[in-house]
Design a protein around this motif. Structure first.
Motif, PDB file in Angstrom:
ATOM      1  N   GLY A  26      12.161 -11.126  63.653  1.00  0.00           N
ATOM      2  CA  GLY A  26      12.835 -10.022  63.002  1.00  0.00           C
ATOM      3  C   GLY A  26      12.147  -9.616  61.832  1.00  0.00           C
ATOM      4  N   GLY A  27      12.773  -8.914  60.868  1.00  0.00           N
ATOM      5  CA  GLY A  27      12.341  -8.457  59.545  1.00  0.00           C
ATOM      6  C   GLY A  27      11.718  -9.630  58.695  1.00  0.00           C
ATOM      7  N   ARG A  28      12.412 -10.691  58.561  1.00  0.00           N
ATOM      8  CA  ARG A  28      12.064 -11.809  57.872  1.00  0.00           C
ATOM      9  C   ARG A  28      11.066 -12.433  58.314  1.00  0.00           C
ATOM     10  N   GLU A  29      10.668 -12.758  59.573  1.00  0.00           N
ATOM     11  CA  GLU A  29       9.595 -13.158  60.191  1.00  0.00           C
ATOM     12  C   GLU A  29       8.322 -12.305  60.059  1.00  0.00           C
ATOM     13  N   VAL A  30       8.414 -10.852  60.236  1.00  0.00           N
ATOM     14  CA  VAL A  30       7.072 -10.241  60.248  1.00  0.00           C
ATOM     15  C   VAL A  30       6.637 -10.262  58.829  1.00  0.00           C
ATOM     16  N   ALA A  31       7.559 -10.148  57.698  1.00  0.00           N
ATOM     17  CA  ALA A  31       7.308 -10.295  56.341  1.00  0.00           C
ATOM     18  C   ALA A  31       6.939 -11.373  55.930  1.00  0.00           C
ATOM     19  N   LEU A  32       7.140 -12.561  56.410  1.00  0.00           N
ATOM     20  CA  LEU A  32       6.310 -13.900  56.183  1.00  0.00           C
ATOM     21  C   LEU A  32       4.994 -13.847  56.675  1.00  0.00           C
ATOM     22  N   ALA A  33       4.844 -13.249  58.124  1.00  0.00           N
ATOM     23  CA  ALA A  33       3.416 -12.951  58.800  1.00  0.00           C
ATOM     24  C   ALA A  33       2.711 -12.298  57.696  1.00  0.00           C
ATOM     25  N   ALA A  34       3.084 -10.811  57.161  1.00  0.00           N
ATOM     26  CA  ALA A  34       2.576 -10.140  56.379  1.00  0.00           C
ATOM     27  C   ALA A  34       2.139 -10.602  55.000  1.00  0.00           C
ATOM     28  N   SER A  35       3.065 -11.738  54.570  1.00  0.00           N
ATOM     29  CA  SER A  35       2.619 -11.990  53.012  1.00  0.00           C
ATOM     30  C   SER A  35       1.686 -13.311  53.101  1.00  0.00           C
ATOM     31  N   THR A  52       8.551 -12.646  70.912  1.00  0.00           N
ATOM     32  CA  THR A  52       8.718 -13.854  70.462  1.00  0.00           C
ATOM     33  C   THR A  52       7.409 -14.287  70.459  1.00  0.00           C
ATOM     34  N   LEU A  53       7.255 -15.189  69.227  1.00  0.00           N
ATOM     35  CA  LEU A  53       6.071 -15.903  68.573  1.00  0.00           C
ATOM     36  C   LEU A  53       5.480 -16.785  69.875  1.00  0.00           C
ATOM     37  N   VAL A  54       4.364 -16.714  69.889  1.00  0.00           N
ATOM     38  CA  VAL A  54       3.851 -17.641  70.965  1.00  0.00           C
ATOM     39  C   VAL A  54       3.376 -19.126  70.245  1.00  0.00           C
ATOM     40  N   GLU A  55       2.556 -18.876  69.074  1.00  0.00           N
ATOM     41  CA  GLU A  55       2.167 -20.001  68.188  1.00  0.00           C
ATOM     42  C   GLU A  55       2.706 -20.050  66.964  1.00  0.00           C
ATOM     43  N   PRO A  56       3.228 -21.197  66.317  1.00  0.00           N
ATOM     44  CA  PRO A  56       3.830 -21.290  65.209  1.00  0.00           C
ATOM     45  C   PRO A  56       2.987 -20.685  64.039  1.00  0.00           C
ATOM     46  N   LEU A  57       3.447 -20.039  63.175  1.00  0.00           N
ATOM     47  CA  LEU A  57       3.236 -19.463  61.823  1.00  0.00           C
ATOM     48  C   LEU A  57       3.183 -20.601  60.922  1.00  0.00           C
ATOM     49  N   ASP A  95       4.158  -4.085  64.714  1.00  0.00           N
ATOM     50  CA  ASP A  95       4.435  -3.948  66.020  1.00  0.00           C
ATOM     51  C   ASP A  95       5.108  -5.364  66.524  1.00  0.00           C
ATOM     52  N   ALA A  96       5.437  -6.339  65.953  1.00  0.00           N
ATOM     53  CA  ALA A  96       5.714  -7.657  66.459  1.00  0.00           C
ATOM     54  C   ALA A  96       7.349  -7.705  66.780  1.00  0.00           C
ATOM     55  N   ALA A  97       8.101  -6.915  65.866  1.00  0.00           N
ATOM     56  CA  ALA A  97       9.514  -6.916  65.959  1.00  0.00           C
ATOM     57  C   ALA A  97      10.139  -7.049  67.136  1.00  0.00           C
ATOM     58  N   ALA A 146       4.818 -25.181  51.052  1.00  0.00           N
ATOM     59  CA  ALA A 146       3.878 -25.986  50.704  1.00  0.00           C
ATOM     60  C   ALA A 146       2.641 -25.630  51.954  1.00  0.00           C
ATOM     61  N   GLU A 147       1.405 -25.942  51.591  1.00  0.00           N
ATOM     62  CA  GLU A 147       0.169 -25.818  52.752  1.00  0.00           C
ATOM     63  C   GLU A 147       0.770 -26.532  53.782  1.00  0.00           C
ATOM     64  N   GLY A 148       0.392 -25.922  54.955  1.00  0.00           N
ATOM     65  CA  GLY A 148       0.849 -26.646  56.305  1.00  0.00           C
ATOM     66  C   GLY A 148       2.281 -26.683  56.968  1.00  0.00           C
ATOM     67  N   ARG A 149       3.107 -26.010  55.992  1.00  0.00           N
ATOM     68  CA  ARG A 149       4.681 -25.939  56.483  1.00  0.00           C
ATOM     69  C   ARG A 149       4.571 -24.867  57.383  1.00  0.00           C
ATOM     70  N   VAL A 150       5.660 -25.189  58.421  1.00  0.00           N
ATOM     71  CA  VAL A 150       5.777 -24.218  59.458  1.00  0.00           C
ATOM     72  C   VAL A 150       7.018 -23.058  59.028  1.00  0.00           C
ATOM     73  N   LEU A 151       6.294 -21.808  58.950  1.00  0.00           N
ATOM     74  CA  LEU A 151       7.149 -20.634  58.266  1.00  0.00           C
ATOM     75  C   LEU A 151       8.042 -20.151  59.626  1.00  0.00           C
ATOM     76  N   VAL A 152       7.398 -19.909  60.588  1.00  0.00           N
ATOM     77  CA  VAL A 152       8.116 -19.558  61.845  1.00  0.00           C
ATOM     78  C   VAL A 152       7.855 -20.232  63.021  1.00  0.00           C
TER      79      VAL A 152
END
Length: 406
Positions: free
Chosen positions: A156-165, A38-43, A33-35, A143-149
């Motif tokens: 959007g779709g790419r960001e939600v997919a990263l979170a799900a992954s 705006t993301l509050v904390e970095p992923l 439901d996040a699409a 890599a571990e610790g990398r900021v994905l978003v």
């Protein structure tokens, strides 16, 4: 009798609007439901992605040393996505594996199906396999610790997919602001209406601009200038809006009732803005004390409303969305001609941006700067901003221009 409007510079009015359009309170939502929010904390990647070596293609996992020459090997097992981690590889065997599956520990290559006879119990394999062939190493995605978003990005779709992954079931976001744009004016008609009147265009423009800025926007109207009708229309929207934008009804004529109606509903600033085109604006906080809704009144002229939206509404609305970047990209551009600009006023001029043979950014007004039309907006891909202290712009002058690409 309403008091006379207060005079404000663009900076003063922008500050007042910014102060009122605070970011929407954060909320935890299901990742699906996040699409649009705006993301509050970095992923952040909690571990290497993937956390183990995976097959780059369908085939057989092997030790490269066992397949230096063409060979037939027993198939020890078939790798399954149900395995929680890599299984142990038996030397001098092969394991059937699909693309994306974990390479068994001890195997260091994947022979593609095309280089095999696709055997089930035993498989013939082409030789010449080298270590690492057909294997994507652990962490190749991130890599571990990398900021994905980063925080402040619209999802959007790419960001939600990263979170799900990475297994995130919920995300903390700022919900999408709900904006209602109300067109006022008894002379206005919806395009295609049979009765005589002026086709309403301004609210269409502003609603789409609000959507492009990141909000969820809808248009209402046209609403007649009758005070009771206008008040009812505005009250109806307060329960569903985080921001109301009214277009039109701001002149001094008897039929221009926006300021009077807003004053009945809350506190209103009737503003003579040092801005061109379109100097009459208003800003109000309306509704019950428990829920005060910011309301912005823009000129009814579509060109004036669009440029005012760019000047002070869009940055405040993006702040309301929770974006970290609220301003449009800006360039310094050399003007191809000059014009007179009103003293003490910030002037917005639609321009066409380009590059000369030397790579210098150029700007050409798409109309006479004092007579901006809707057609001129359509020809523009930038806005040149003339500061209040400038009264004469000369050909060859360099001005700050924002890129207007939507």
């Amino acid at each position: 009798m309403c008091p006379p409007p207060v005079t404000r510079s663009l900076d003063q009015h922008r500050a007042a609007v910014n102060a009122a359009l605070a970011p929407i309170p954060e909320l935890s939502v299901l990742v699906g439901d996040a699409a649009g929010a705006t993301l509050v904390e970095p992923l952040v990647a909690p571990a290497p992605l993937p956390s183990f070596d995976v097959a780059a293609w369908d085939g057989y996992a092997v030790r490269a040393a066992d397949v230096a020459e063409p060979v037939v090997l027993p198939v020890a097992h078939e790798v399954s996505f149900a395995d929680r981690g890599p299984r142990r590889h038996l030397p001098a065997t092969a394991a059937r594996i699909a693309s994306g599956q974990a390479v068994p520990a001890g195997a260091d290559a994947v022979v593609p199906l095309a280089a095999t006879d696709r055997g089930a119990a035993r498989v013939g394999l082409a030789g010449g396999i080298v270590p690492g062939s057909g294997v994507l190493p652990a962490g190749h995605g991130a890599a571990e610790g990398r900021v994905l978003v980063p925080a402040g990005r619209r999802l959007g779709g790419r960001e939600v997919a990263l979170a799900a992954s990475i297994g995130r079931a919920r995300l903390t976001v700022r919900p999408v602001p709900r904006v209602v744009v109300v067109a006022t004016g008894s002379e206005l008609i919806d395009p295609g209406t049979s009765r005589a009147g002026v086709p309403e265009a301004t609210a269409h423009l502003i609603a789409i601009a609000a959507r492009t800025a990141g909000a969820r926007a809808s248009r209402v109207g046209p609403v007649p200038d009758d005070p009771a009708t206008l008040r009812t229309a505005l009250e109806d929207q307060l329960v569903r809006a985080d921001l109301v934008i009214v277009t039109g009804g701001l002149s001094d004529g008897e039929s221009d009732t926006v300021v009077a109606v807003l004053s009945e509903l809350g506190e209103v600033d009737d503003v003579s803005l040092a801005f061109a085109p379109g100097s009459r604006h208003a800003f109000a906080m309306v509704g019950e004390d428990a829920r005060r809704v910011p309301t912005i009144a823009l000129p009814g002229n579509p060109a004036a409303a669009a440029l005012a939206f760019e000047a002070y509404v869009r940055p405040a609305l993006r702040q309301m969305c929770g974006f970290t970047e609220v301003a449009r990209p800006a360039v310094r551009a050399r003007l191809d001609r000059g014009w007179s600009s009103p003293a003490g006023v910030t002037q917005a001029v639609p321009v066409r941006l380009g590059l000369d043979s030397g790579g210098v950014v150029t700007a050409a007004p798409t109309c006479e700067p004092g007579r901006v039309s809707l057609a001129a907006l359509g020809d523009a891909d930038g806005i040149a901003w003339v500061e209040p202290g400038v009264t004469a712009v000369q050909a060859g002058d360099v001005l700050r221009c924002t890129v207007w690409d939507d």
